[in-house]
Design a protein around this motif. Structure first.
Motif, mmCIF file in Angstrom:
data_model
loop_
_atom_site.group_PDB
_atom_site.id
_atom_site.type_symbol
_atom_site.label_atom_id
_atom_site.label_comp_id
_atom_site.label_asym_id
_atom_site.label_seq_id
_atom_site.Cartn_x
_atom_site.Cartn_y
_atom_site.Cartn_z
ATOM 1 N N ILE A 44 0.841 -1.195 0.000
ATOM 2 C CA ILE A 44 0.000 0.000 0.000
ATOM 3 C C ILE A 44 0.875 1.243 0.000
ATOM 4 N N ASN A 45 0.563 2.143 -0.892
ATOM 5 C CA ASN A 45 1.222 3.443 -0.919
ATOM 6 C C ASN A 45 0.495 4.335 0.093
ATOM 7 N N PRO A 46 1.212 4.892 1.083
ATOM 8 C CA PRO A 46 0.547 5.705 2.106
ATOM 9 C C PRO A 46 -0.316 6.843 1.536
ATOM 10 N N SER A 47 0.082 7.390 0.413
ATOM 11 C CA SER A 47 -0.709 8.489 -0.164
ATOM 12 C C SER A 47 -2.037 7.991 -0.739
ATOM 13 N N ASP A 48 -2.140 6.682 -0.968
ATOM 14 C CA ASP A 48 -3.378 6.110 -1.495
ATOM 15 C C ASP A 48 -4.384 5.752 -0.406
ATOM 16 N N LEU A 49 -3.982 5.867 0.853
ATOM 17 C CA LEU A 49 -4.876 5.500 1.948
ATOM 18 C C LEU A 49 -5.996 6.519 2.101
ATOM 19 N N PRO A 50 -7.202 6.045 2.379
ATOM 20 C CA PRO A 50 -8.286 6.985 2.669
ATOM 21 C C PRO A 50 -8.045 7.669 4.017
ATOM 22 N N ASP A 51 -8.658 8.812 4.207
ATOM 23 C CA ASP A 51 -8.489 9.555 5.462
ATOM 24 C C ASP A 51 -8.863 8.716 6.676
ATOM 25 N N GLU A 52 -9.855 7.872 6.531
ATOM 26 C CA GLU A 52 -10.288 7.013 7.641
ATOM 27 C C GLU A 52 -9.131 6.115 8.106
ATOM 28 N N ALA A 53 -8.396 5.566 7.161
ATOM 29 C CA ALA A 53 -7.263 4.700 7.507
ATOM 30 C C ALA A 53 -6.127 5.515 8.111
ATOM 31 N N LYS A 54 -5.869 6.683 7.567
ATOM 32 C CA LYS A 54 -4.814 7.549 8.114
ATOM 33 C C LYS A 54 -5.143 7.947 9.552
ATOM 34 N N ASN A 55 -6.401 8.253 9.808
ATOM 35 C CA ASN A 55 -6.821 8.612 11.171
ATOM 36 C C ASN A 55 -6.697 7.427 12.122
ATOM 37 N N ALA A 56 -7.047 6.247 11.643
ATOM 38 C CA ALA A 56 -6.930 5.042 12.475
ATOM 39 C C ALA A 56 -5.462 4.772 12.807
ATOM 40 N N ILE A 57 -4.580 4.944 11.844
ATOM 41 C CA ILE A 57 -3.144 4.751 12.086
ATOM 42 C C ILE A 57 -2.648 5.767 13.109
ATOM 43 N N LYS A 58 -3.102 6.995 12.992
ATOM 44 C CA LYS A 58 -2.703 8.032 13.956
ATOM 45 C C LYS A 58 -3.170 7.662 15.368
ATOM 46 N N ARG A 59 -4.415 7.190 15.493
ATOM 47 C CA ARG A 59 -4.923 6.788 16.807
ATOM 48 C C ARG A 59 -4.115 5.636 17.385
ATOM 49 N N VAL A 60 -3.780 4.653 16.553
ATOM 50 C CA VAL A 60 -2.998 3.508 17.022
ATOM 51 C C VAL A 60 -1.626 3.976 17.504
ATOM 52 N N ARG A 61 -1.000 4.856 16.767
ATOM 53 C CA ARG A 61 0.311 5.377 17.184
ATOM 54 C C ARG A 61 0.205 6.080 18.535
ATOM 55 N N GLU A 62 -0.832 6.898 18.704
ATOM 56 C CA GLU A 62 -1.022 7.601 19.975
ATOM 57 C C GLU A 62 -1.254 6.615 21.120
ATOM 58 N N LYS A 63 -2.043 5.595 20.863
ATOM 59 C CA LYS A 63 -2.330 4.604 21.898
ATOM 60 C C LYS A 63 -1.091 3.769 22.219
ATOM 61 N N LEU A 64 -0.290 3.467 21.222
ATOM 62 C CA LEU A 64 0.964 2.761 21.488
ATOM 63 C C LEU A 64 1.879 3.615 22.365
ATOM 64 N N GLY A 65 1.899 4.922 22.120
ATOM 65 C CA GLY A 65 2.687 5.827 22.955
ATOM 66 C C GLY A 65 2.180 5.868 24.387
ATOM 67 N N GLU A 66 0.877 5.910 24.556
ATOM 68 C CA GLU A 66 0.283 5.910 25.898
ATOM 69 C C GLU A 66 0.574 4.596 26.618
ATOM 70 N N GLU A 67 0.449 3.495 25.896
ATOM 71 C CA GLU A 67 0.743 2.201 26.502
ATOM 72 C C GLU A 67 2.214 2.134 26.918
ATOM 73 N N ARG A 68 3.086 2.642 26.087
ATOM 74 C CA ARG A 68 4.514 2.648 26.425
ATOM 75 C C ARG A 68 4.767 3.448 27.702
ATOM 76 N N ARG A 69 4.124 4.596 27.812
ATOM 77 C CA ARG A 69 4.282 5.434 28.999
ATOM 78 C C ARG A 69 3.824 4.681 30.249
ATOM 79 N N LEU A 70 2.696 4.017 30.166
ATOM 80 C CA LEU A 70 2.182 3.262 31.310
ATOM 81 C C LEU A 70 3.073 2.063 31.640
ATOM 82 N N LEU A 71 3.603 1.416 30.615
ATOM 83 C CA LEU A 71 4.529 0.303 30.861
ATOM 84 C C LEU A 71 5.801 0.791 31.549
ATOM 85 N N GLU A 72 6.274 1.972 31.172
ATOM 86 C CA GLU A 72 7.452 2.539 31.836
ATOM 87 C C GLU A 72 7.159 2.816 33.309
#
Length: 124
Positions: free
Chosen positions: A52-80
């Protein structure tokens, strides 16, 4: 392909939400199951995004990826925080064992050092 990507992202978000809620004191955390599920979802994401070319992703997928990244960051903080708390408890237990077994004559006295910052201190 996008449908599979979105379902994988949704599954990963659900696992992260459960893990974060558990670590925040809102329920139990099964670390082994959570890690296994996250691992499978991240592997599936890696496989799906190879073609998949990232520029071909629909906004819905880009937003979902952004949310997952944010949640992974939050989980990392809590694990620390959990790791830091575990290290403090291990130190306290170790010091208590040393204090119980030794009067200081033949071995080291337990240290009284405490963490330099509280566990709840903000992280950068």
């Amino acid at each position: 392909m996008i449908k599979h990507l979105m379902s994988t992202l949704a599954r990963l978000e659900d696992v992260l939400d459960s893990s974060i809620a558990g670590m925040a004191g809102k329920g139990p955390v099964d670390d082994a199951a959570s890690a296994a599920t996250k691992g499978r979802a991240l592997l599936a994401l890696a496989r799906l995004t190879d073609d998949i070319n990232p520029s071909d992703l629909p906004d819905e997928a880009k937003n979902a990826i952004k949310r997952v990244r944010e949640k992974l960051g939050e989980e990392r903080r809590l694990l620390e925080y959990r790791l830091e708390a575990s290290q403090v408890v291990i130190k306290l237990i170790g010091d208590a064992i040393i204090a119980e077994r030794s009067d200081g004559t033949y071995g080291p006295m337990p240290t009284q050092a405490m963490p330099t910052q509280p566990l709840h201190a903000a992280r950068p």
